[in-house]
Write an enzyme that holds these catalytic residues in place. Sequence first.
Site, mmCIF file in Angstrom:
data_model
loop_
_atom_site.group_PDB
_atom_site.id
_atom_site.type_symbol
_atom_site.label_atom_id
_atom_site.label_comp_id
_atom_site.label_asym_id
_atom_site.label_seq_id
_atom_site.Cartn_x
_atom_site.Cartn_y
_atom_site.Cartn_z
ATOM 1 N N ASP A 286 18.440 33.300 26.912
ATOM 2 C CA ASP A 286 19.268 33.841 27.905
ATOM 3 C C ASP A 286 18.327 35.051 28.446
ATOM 4 O O ASP A 286 18.884 35.276 29.493
ATOM 5 C CB ASP A 286 20.419 34.638 27.197
ATOM 6 C CG ASP A 286 21.602 33.818 27.000
ATOM 7 O OD1 ASP A 286 21.815 32.289 27.414
ATOM 8 O OD2 ASP A 286 22.463 33.579 25.912
ATOM 9 N N GLY A 421 20.823 34.067 33.991
ATOM 10 C CA GLY A 421 20.415 32.972 34.579
ATOM 11 C C GLY A 421 21.036 31.671 34.875
ATOM 12 O O GLY A 421 21.119 31.166 35.832
#
Length: 523
Positions: A286, A421
Site C-alpha cells: 500500500d 494508490g
Amino acid sequence: MKLTVWTYEGPPHVGAMRVATGMKDLHYVLHAPQGDTYADLLFTMIERRNHRPPVTYTTFQARDLGSDTAELFKDAAQDAYERFKPSAMIVGASCTAELIQDDPGGLAARLGLPCPVLPLELPSYSKKENWGASETFYRLVRGLAGPHAPAAGEPRPERAPGPPRCNILGPTALGFRHRDDVKEITGLLGKLGVEVSVVGPMGSTPLDLTRLGEADFNVVLYPEIAEEAARWLEKAFGQPRTKTIPIGVGATQDFVREVAEIIGADPGPALQDDDLRLPWWSKSIDSNYLTGKRVFVFGDATHAVAAARVAVEEMGFELVGLGAYNREFARNVREAAERYGVEPLITDDYLEVEAAIEAARPEMVLGTQMERHICKRLGVACAVISAPVHVEDFPARYAPVMGFEGANVLFDTWVHPLVMGLEEHLLGMFREDFEFSDEAGPSHLGAHAPPRVQDAPEPAEEIAPKPANDGPVWNDEAMAELKKIPFFVRGKARRNTESFAAEHGAEVITVETLYDAKAHFGR
C-alpha cells in the site's frame, strides 16, 4: 521592518513566555503597554492549557507615558511577588515597552525582593522568538546553576554511586509535540539504564535548575532552545551533550549509540523495539506508490533537517526543496540541502516560501501551520512537522515525533494527506461515472445529496499551476488527454511535456505535442 499578515516567529518576549509558562514556581514580570497582553491567547487557546501563563503585565496606557512608567513597573513587580510568592522571577520589556528604556532589571534589583530576580535583555527589533526562549533559558541556567559550579581549575565533586543520570533540555510551552517527545525519550533512555534527573525548562522549577550540574550528561532535544545553555553546562560542569536529534528510525538509532558511547553501555537493548512499524509499512504494497513522491520541506531547522532525512532515506520520497525560517541555524540546513542536492531556502517571509513551493511543484509539503494554509490554496497535500502550529497539532492522544514510536507517528501523519494508490486509481477510472464525478454531492447522502457548486475548486491533481516564465500553455484537448494518464506518472509526464515544448519553441501544448514528448523521452 515590514507589515506582514503571518509570521513564523513572534518577538523574543514571547520566547521568554514559552519558557516561563512551561516551568513551575517561576514568575515573569513583563513591562508592556495595553495591547501587548495578546500572548496569553497563544497558550490558553492554541495549546489548550488549563491555566494562564505565569506573567504579570504592567499594562501602561498612552496617558501613562507622560508620567513615571518606571513606578508602574516597580509596583507590578512588588505586587506579583506578594501575590504569587515564586521561587524566582524574570523581568523584561515587550517590544513596545523597550522603546521607553525603563530598565526593568535595574528597577527590580532596587526592590530587594526575597527571591532571585533575573533580568532579561531581549532586543525585539533584531531578534525573534526562538532566540528569546534560548536566551531566557540560558540566563536561568547560568543564574541558578552557576553558583553551584566548581571554581575554575577545581575538579568536579564526586557524585554518589548509582546509574548514569542525564538532564533533558529544550522542551517548552507551545513546542511541537514536546510533551510527548519527552515521555518517549525518557522511556528510551530507561532501556539504556539512564535515569533522568531534570527536564527543563518545561516541567521544572527554579530549584530543579540548581541541580542541573549533578547529572552526568545532557540530552539536547531542541537545539534552538537549549544548545546555548548546554554549551555553558559543558564548560562549567564538564557535562557532555548529545548532538543527534532522535527523529526517524535512523536518527533514533544514532542517538541510542551516541548515548551508549557517553555512558559506556551496550546499545543493543535500546535498539530493539518490537513496536517499530515504519520500516515494514513503508515497504508494504500500500505504500509502494509513495516512492518518488516530490516533497518540499520547510520549518524550524531542527525539524526540517530531520524530516528531510526521514523523507529521503526512510520513506523513499524525492526531496525538491528544503528550508528554514530561523537564520541562527541556517548552516545546518545548507549542509543538509547540499547532501540531498537541493537549493536551501533560508527566509522568514512566507511569500517567498509560497513562491518556492509553486515553482517546485511538489506533491506534498512538510511544513508549519503557514505551509498548511499555502497548500490549501495551491491544492497540495500537507503535513505539519514544526512550529508554528495550530490547536490541531496539540492532540489529546499520545503522539510523539521522536523515538521509535515517533517514527510510526511520522509515517501515519505523512501518508494520510495523500490518497492511497489504489483508491486514487479507482477514482480516476470512474471520474466520469454519475456517482463519482466531481459534480456529484457527498456520497453518504445518496440521492438526497445537493449538487456541488459549479465554481468549487477542482481536485488537487487537476489544478494546473501556471507555467514558469510565461512557458507553453495546455489547450483543453491536451489537458483532457493528460488526465487519462495514471496519476502516479502524470506529474512526470506533465513536466516532460512542458520541457519538450519549451525546447522546441511551442507556445501551446496540443495532443500531438504530448505524444511527441512521450516518444522523445521513451527512446
